[in-house]
Design a protein around this motif. Structure first.
Motif, mmCIF file in Angstrom:
data_model
loop_
_atom_site.group_PDB
_atom_site.id
_atom_site.type_symbol
_atom_site.label_atom_id
_atom_site.label_comp_id
_atom_site.label_asym_id
_atom_site.label_seq_id
_atom_site.Cartn_x
_atom_site.Cartn_y
_atom_site.Cartn_z
ATOM 1 N N GLN A 169 57.246 40.826 32.640
ATOM 2 C CA GLN A 169 57.200 41.422 31.308
ATOM 3 C C GLN A 169 58.453 42.226 30.967
ATOM 4 O O GLN A 169 59.115 41.972 29.966
ATOM 5 C CB GLN A 169 55.964 42.325 31.192
ATOM 6 N N HIS A 170 58.764 43.209 31.806
ATOM 7 C CA HIS A 170 59.815 44.161 31.442
ATOM 8 C C HIS A 170 61.165 43.502 31.244
ATOM 9 O O HIS A 170 61.883 43.810 30.274
ATOM 10 C CB HIS A 170 59.930 45.263 32.498
ATOM 11 N N LEU A 171 61.564 42.619 32.145
ATOM 12 C CA LEU A 171 62.895 42.033 32.043
ATOM 13 C C LEU A 171 63.039 41.200 30.777
ATOM 14 O O LEU A 171 64.105 41.204 30.141
ATOM 15 C CB LEU A 171 63.202 41.182 33.276
ATOM 16 N N ALA A 172 61.984 40.506 30.384
ATOM 17 C CA ALA A 172 62.025 39.751 29.130
ATOM 18 C C ALA A 172 62.214 40.689 27.943
ATOM 19 O O ALA A 172 62.996 40.415 27.024
ATOM 20 C CB ALA A 172 60.747 38.933 28.968
ATOM 21 N N VAL A 184 51.928 44.797 42.826
ATOM 22 C CA VAL A 184 51.009 44.746 41.687
ATOM 23 C C VAL A 184 51.454 45.675 40.554
ATOM 24 O O VAL A 184 51.423 45.298 39.377
ATOM 25 C CB VAL A 184 49.579 45.101 42.138
ATOM 26 N N ARG A 185 51.901 46.878 40.897
ATOM 27 C CA ARG A 185 52.201 47.889 39.878
ATOM 28 C C ARG A 185 53.658 47.886 39.420
ATOM 29 O O ARG A 185 53.957 48.378 38.328
ATOM 30 C CB ARG A 185 51.847 49.278 40.413
ATOM 31 N N TYR A 186 54.544 47.322 40.242
ATOM 32 C CA TYR A 186 55.969 47.434 39.916
ATOM 33 C C TYR A 186 56.690 46.086 39.866
ATOM 34 O O TYR A 186 57.245 45.718 38.827
ATOM 35 C CB TYR A 186 56.657 48.387 40.913
ATOM 36 N N GLU A 187 56.703 45.341 40.969
ATOM 37 C CA GLU A 187 57.477 44.105 40.985
ATOM 38 C C GLU A 187 56.984 43.085 39.961
ATOM 39 O O GLU A 187 57.770 42.575 39.152
ATOM 40 C CB GLU A 187 57.441 43.475 42.377
ATOM 41 N N GLU A 188 55.709 42.763 39.999
ATOM 42 C CA GLU A 188 55.196 41.713 39.119
ATOM 43 C C GLU A 188 55.362 42.056 37.645
ATOM 44 O O GLU A 188 55.873 41.232 36.866
ATOM 45 C CB GLU A 188 53.733 41.405 39.457
ATOM 46 N N GLN A 204 63.688 34.946 31.190
ATOM 47 C CA GLN A 204 62.280 34.772 31.524
ATOM 48 C C GLN A 204 62.192 34.561 33.038
ATOM 49 O O GLN A 204 62.943 33.753 33.591
ATOM 50 C CB GLN A 204 61.688 33.560 30.798
ATOM 51 N N ALA A 205 61.307 35.280 33.689
ATOM 52 C CA ALA A 205 61.226 35.190 35.148
ATOM 53 C C ALA A 205 59.800 34.944 35.609
ATOM 54 O O ALA A 205 58.838 35.436 35.008
ATOM 55 C CB ALA A 205 61.769 36.464 35.793
ATOM 56 N N GLU A 206 59.684 34.186 36.692
ATOM 57 C CA GLU A 206 58.423 33.994 37.380
ATOM 58 C C GLU A 206 58.557 34.613 38.765
ATOM 59 O O GLU A 206 59.619 34.541 39.382
ATOM 60 C CB GLU A 206 58.089 32.503 37.512
ATOM 61 N N ILE A 207 57.480 35.206 39.262
ATOM 62 C CA ILE A 207 57.512 35.824 40.579
ATOM 63 C C ILE A 207 56.244 35.495 41.335
ATOM 64 O O ILE A 207 55.155 35.386 40.754
ATOM 65 C CB ILE A 207 57.680 37.363 40.474
ATOM 66 N N ALA A 208 56.399 35.324 42.637
ATOM 67 C CA ALA A 208 55.261 35.128 43.532
ATOM 68 C C ALA A 208 55.513 35.939 44.788
ATOM 69 O O ALA A 208 56.661 36.048 45.243
ATOM 70 C CB ALA A 208 55.088 33.659 43.884
#
Length: 355
Positions: free
Chosen positions: A57-60, A48-52, A68-72
């Protein structure tokens, strides 16, 4: 073994394995590279605080919008954790997170660095991971064609119980939720009954009485409300919950060099942030579960913290030398003995040997 995800395997995997062509087309058209990431456990602080936020947001921002990345989280992706390495090797999961304790049934060598009783504190964990990292990198590349990008850890995993206990020796006769073969062997040696249960099912297992105690992270437990059902927690770290983050090599090599350089650099920063946070969160997990004023990130409970006694420390060393390490060697074989003795024995002070 892969029947739960057969529909996924019927997808055109070649689309993943031809990422180089797709990346070239995107670069020509100045469209962003689009990545799909399978992350760690849902709802806990690391995700919640780091990976997502990092991937969404950060990598973009760091790439100027070029990525652009999506994560689950993997436990909400329809993927069994035990199959993650196989799916990454096939390219079905191009970027994924692998819990080492979960895959240790099939690959015991991977989890040597996080066996129960090996790392009683964060300083020791940092040293053992640094010593073992090159070997993990080789194993992932040779056996699964996976490029290692980061090693993450969760806060210290400790014992939570519904009923009062005084130390390790007082756990005999109790049913305890574990997450790996090594943990199960350790608690069986203590006279307890281990029950391997996925993290996401831990709360329900305690609530229904399937288990009396559970081993999990200090802050992870707080995040799912486990501290409300188990008001007694031991302060000794049993394990930490290491995971590796990597990429299918075909997908990785198919990215432009600038993207690989940027991702490796930024993921390295993410890795350091997670480790620094874990040091803080381990302490904060104890504080929050016990309802101390120093609690900052969790919900305040009323748990009683059981201190580590001299008898507990002595028992930890005996468990490592007489139960945990011999059991791991039996599952792992001679190559694992060599890996342990050359990389970890100098840090831990205990050598491995074949029976």
């Amino acid at each position: 073994m892969l029947r739960p995800i057969l529909p996924l395997l019927l997808l055109p995997v070649i689309m993943v394995l031809t990422a180089a062509h797709a990346a070239a087309q995107q670069a020509t058209a100045q469209e962003p590279l689009r990545l799909k990431i399978v992350g760690g456990l849902a709802d806990v602080s690391q995700y919640v605080r780091y990976e997502e936020p990092f991937w969404r947001q950060h990598l973009a921002e760091a790439s100027g919008g070029r990525i652009q990345a999506e994560i689950a989280p993997f436990d909400r992706s329809g993927i069994r954790a035990q199959e993650m390495l196989a799916l990454m090797r096939l390219g079905v999961v191009p970027f994924g997170t692998v819990l080492l304790a979960v895959v240790s049934n099939e690959e015991p060598e991977f989890n040597a660095v996080d066996l129960p009783a090996v790392n009683p504190d964060m300083a020791t964990l940092r040293r053992t991971v640094a010593a073992y990292r090159p070997h993990l990198e080789e194993l992932l590349a040779e056996r699964y064609d996976v490029e290692l990008l980061a090693i993450y850890t969760y806060p210290a995993q400790v014992v939570f119980c519904r009923d009062r206990f005084t130390g390790l020796s007082d756990l005999a006769g109790r049913r305890i939720r574990t997450s790996s073969v090594g943990q199960s062997e350790m608690f069986a040696a203590l006279g307890a009954t281990p029950v391997v249960i996925p993290f996401g099912e831990t709360l329900a297992a305690v609530r229904s009485g399937v288990v009396d105690c559970a081993v999990t992270g200090t802050l992870s437990a707080n995040a799912i409300g486990l501290h409300e059902l188990t008001p007694y927690m031991h302060s000794m770290a049993i394990t930490w919950g290491l995971s590796v983050f990597g990429a299918n090599r075909a997908a990785w090599n198919g990215l432009p060099e600038w993207a690989r350089t940027l991702i490796r650099r930024e993921v390295g920063t993410l890795e350091r942030q997670i480790w620094d946070a874990v040091e803080t969160e381990t302490v904060d997990g104890f504080a929050c579960n016990a309802g101390l004023p120093s609690c900052t990130t969790g919900r305040r409970g009323q748990a009683t913290i059981i201190p580590v006694s001299a008898a507990d420390q002595d028992r930890r060393i005996r468990l490592l030398t007489e139960t945990v390490l011999p059991g791991w060697v039996r599952r792992c074989g001679e190559p694992c003995v060599d890996a342990w003795n050359s990389r970890l024995a100098p840090e831990v002070g205990v050598s491995a040997r074949l029976d």
